[in-house]
Design an enzyme around this catalytic site. Sequence first.
Site, PDB file in Angstrom:
ATOM      1  N   ARG A  81      -0.459  -4.044  -7.023  1.00  0.00           N
ATOM      2  CA  ARG A  81      -1.706  -4.592  -6.470  1.00  0.00           C
ATOM      3  C   ARG A  81      -2.870  -3.767  -6.991  1.00  0.00           C
ATOM      4  NH1 ARG A  81      -5.425  -7.478  -5.082  1.00  0.00           N
ATOM      5  NH2 ARG A  81      -5.716  -8.436  -3.021  1.00  0.00           N
TER       6      ARG A  81
ATOM      7  N   CYS B 212      -5.306  -9.247 -14.094  1.00  0.00           N
ATOM      8  CA  CYS B 212      -5.777 -10.101 -15.183  1.00  0.00           C
ATOM      9  C   CYS B 212      -7.201 -10.565 -14.952  1.00  0.00           C
ATOM     10  CB  CYS B 212      -4.836 -11.293 -15.365  1.00  0.00           C
ATOM     11  SG  CYS B 212      -4.642 -12.325 -13.887  1.00  0.00           S
TER      12      CYS B 212
ATOM     13  N   CYS C 177      -1.534  -9.463  -8.114  1.00  0.00           N
ATOM     14  CA  CYS C 177      -2.163  -8.141  -8.180  1.00  0.00           C
ATOM     15  C   CYS C 177      -3.620  -8.229  -8.586  1.00  0.00           C
ATOM     16  CB  CYS C 177      -1.391  -7.219  -9.121  1.00  0.00           C
ATOM     17  SG  CYS C 177      -1.658  -7.539 -10.880  1.00  0.00           S
TER      18      CYS C 177
ATOM     19  N   CYS D 214       3.899 -14.268 -11.047  1.00  0.00           N
ATOM     20  CA  CYS D 214       2.694 -13.570 -10.589  1.00  0.00           C
ATOM     21  C   CYS D 214       2.905 -12.830  -9.270  1.00  0.00           C
ATOM     22  CB  CYS D 214       1.557 -14.575 -10.435  1.00  0.00           C
ATOM     23  SG  CYS D 214      -0.010 -13.835  -9.971  1.00  0.00           S
TER      24      CYS D 214
ATOM     25  N   CYS E  90      -0.575  -6.662 -17.374  1.00  0.00           N
ATOM     26  CA  CYS E  90       0.064  -7.383 -16.272  1.00  0.00           C
ATOM     27  C   CYS E  90       1.404  -6.740 -15.946  1.00  0.00           C
ATOM     28  CB  CYS E  90       0.276  -8.846 -16.633  1.00  0.00           C
ATOM     29  SG  CYS E  90       1.243  -9.748 -15.401  1.00  0.00           S
TER      30      CYS E  90
ATOM     31  N   THR F 169      -6.985   1.616   4.599  1.00  0.00           N
ATOM     32  CA  THR F 169      -6.531   0.818   5.732  1.00  0.00           C
ATOM     33  C   THR F 169      -7.396   1.054   6.961  1.00  0.00           C
ATOM     34  OG1 THR F 169      -4.252   0.911   4.888  1.00  0.00           O
ATOM     35  CG2 THR F 169      -4.550   0.268   7.189  1.00  0.00           C
TER      36      THR F 169
ATOM     37  N   SER G 140       0.860  -1.180   0.000  1.00  0.00           N
ATOM     38  CA  SER G 140       0.000   0.000   0.000  1.00  0.00           C
ATOM     39  C   SER G 140       0.891   1.222   0.000  1.00  0.00           C
ATOM     40  CB  SER G 140      -0.898   0.013   1.242  1.00  0.00           C
ATOM     41  OG  SER G 140      -1.702   1.171   1.280  1.00  0.00           O
TER      42      SER G 140
END
Length: 627
Positions: A385, A602, A599, A596, A572, A421, A146
């Site tokens: 992310r 896709c 995130c 990968c 991606c 958050t 984050s």
Amino acid sequence: MYRSALSGVTSKSRRPLRCPFFSPFRAETPIISSVSPSPGLESRLPIPSNRFSSFRDPPSRASFAPSICFPDWSPGLRRRVVSRTRGLCGGSGDRETLEYDVVIVGAGPAGLSAAIRLKQMCLKRNADLSVCVLEKGPEVGAHIISGNVFEPRALDELIPQWRHEGAPIEVPVSSDKFWLLTENHSLQLPSPFDNKGNYVISLSQLVRWMATKAEEVGVEIYPGFAASEILYDENDRVIGVATNDMGVAKDGSKRETFQRRVTLLAEGCRGSLSEKMIRAHKLREKVQGQHQTYALGIKEVWEIEEGKHKPGSVLHTIGWPLDMKTYGGSFLYHMSNRQIAIGLVIALNYRNPYLNPYDEFQKFKHHPAIKPLLMGGTVLEYGARTLNEGGFQSIPYSVFPGGAIIGCSAGFLDVPKIKGTHTAMKSGMLAGEAAFRTLVEGATMETYWDNLKKSWIWEDLKRARNYRPAFKYGLIPGLTFSALERYVFRGRLPLTLKHGKPDHEATDIASLHAPIQYLKPDGQISFDVPTSLYRSNTNHEHDQPAHLHLRDSTVPELVNLPLYAGPESRYCPARVYEYTPDENHGLKLHINAQNCLHCKACDIKDPKQNIEWTVPEGGGGPGYTIM
């Protein structure tokens, strides 16, 4: 109370936890279930004395034994092992059942807040409820990424003395700027973010600290266990989850299962199980909710030269390098120890299939107002992310039979604040309280939904509901409307804007756009994908079932490539998807699943929704430490 998915764990008496019946080829797996409240402390699981940390260099496959395959050395434990059931989740092999009152999927801010609040209420009321948290990352915090400018409002409620208990929250915001960028210039605008009293933090470090607080009140945490399937009873009530086995080869699909009376899903944005529950129980339709909208955030942590570092300095930008119809912006936060967090967030309803979010971020760093800060610095970590941006309109009914959806899995991000958050934590606290009242006082989990609507989460998100959809008309109309909402109407405008098309439907066919030419990375400010991936510490065991599924294997070559110019090779940020020459001199899609970053872009952006992201073997994925 961390339990390693790889290493032996010991109990209070330091007896080694061995699994003599476990074989990576037999792959027996335990079943953790929710039963009636425990009769007393003697029936609780033994507390391991060592803490599980990281395993970026995993040992041999034979050691991928889930540590919850317990032997018969603990009388107290045997009370919790209720059966060895064959083929419970469609797999084969004997499995053990471990009983918990509440199991929480995801050790992020929401999941840990729920666990802590629930155990706090147990201590206050002298109740004994067992609480288990499953985390798919190799350690708590490894999959957490984050910005993060942290608003401590929820933490003040959860742990009021956090300032005196070693929380990694040390850098107060010292300045707060907002720029509009053109290609070569920056224009300062009034900052709308209200960051006074907030802190620049690493969220992955914060959740590690929260895990220690959870341990102190009796929460048990299992890193390296990826929940992959929901379990139901004969009345379609959720009673557990199945997890992917550790050490199972590609030709094996056995799983372990965790059952419980209350299930809390805290998987983060686009959680796999959460999305299944939303669809299966039509949770958005229950409250006339709109579809969720998403953005992709790409981030690096740098160490910069001492003279350039200004702890607590916060900068957000809009405009360049994005076009006037693409929503997004950048962030640059000065952390402690000469570190800065820098990133670019791009809404996934962008139209141009040639747009490459990773390359846009690399281009952004070369802006004349940004590049001088980075010169002479070093990149420490990289990650990416997706995040929810649907806001108030997109919140689903967050309760299902047997549990609830909390945090970013439900979509509580406050878009104009660019913060989620504190809302995730608050939702977890409310769910923890509802779970306690359900198990102890005979209430129902619907109290979570009722209290959510009475909370400051609901109030804040309702006030901010029109910011994000206003930008579907473009940057200037969006800025104008947002300014009116903030400074004139103050969120009280008697209308609610609707979102545009779902993100995957927003992608235009390639013939409507020209390809975008991106400059080659210079290796100092901008970098290629393999270099960045190395900095993410991403690792997946190669010999495991694929976790990225094509619903129709012909769609990439017959639809995505000719109509959309193969957008999966660009959206991606980890180069998981590549079109490579085939034996017929054409192109075929190759999936590099080991790259990968989890995130979920896709799963969201594919034009035909042909890619399904599922959880890989527990412990796989990125290994963030300061994100």
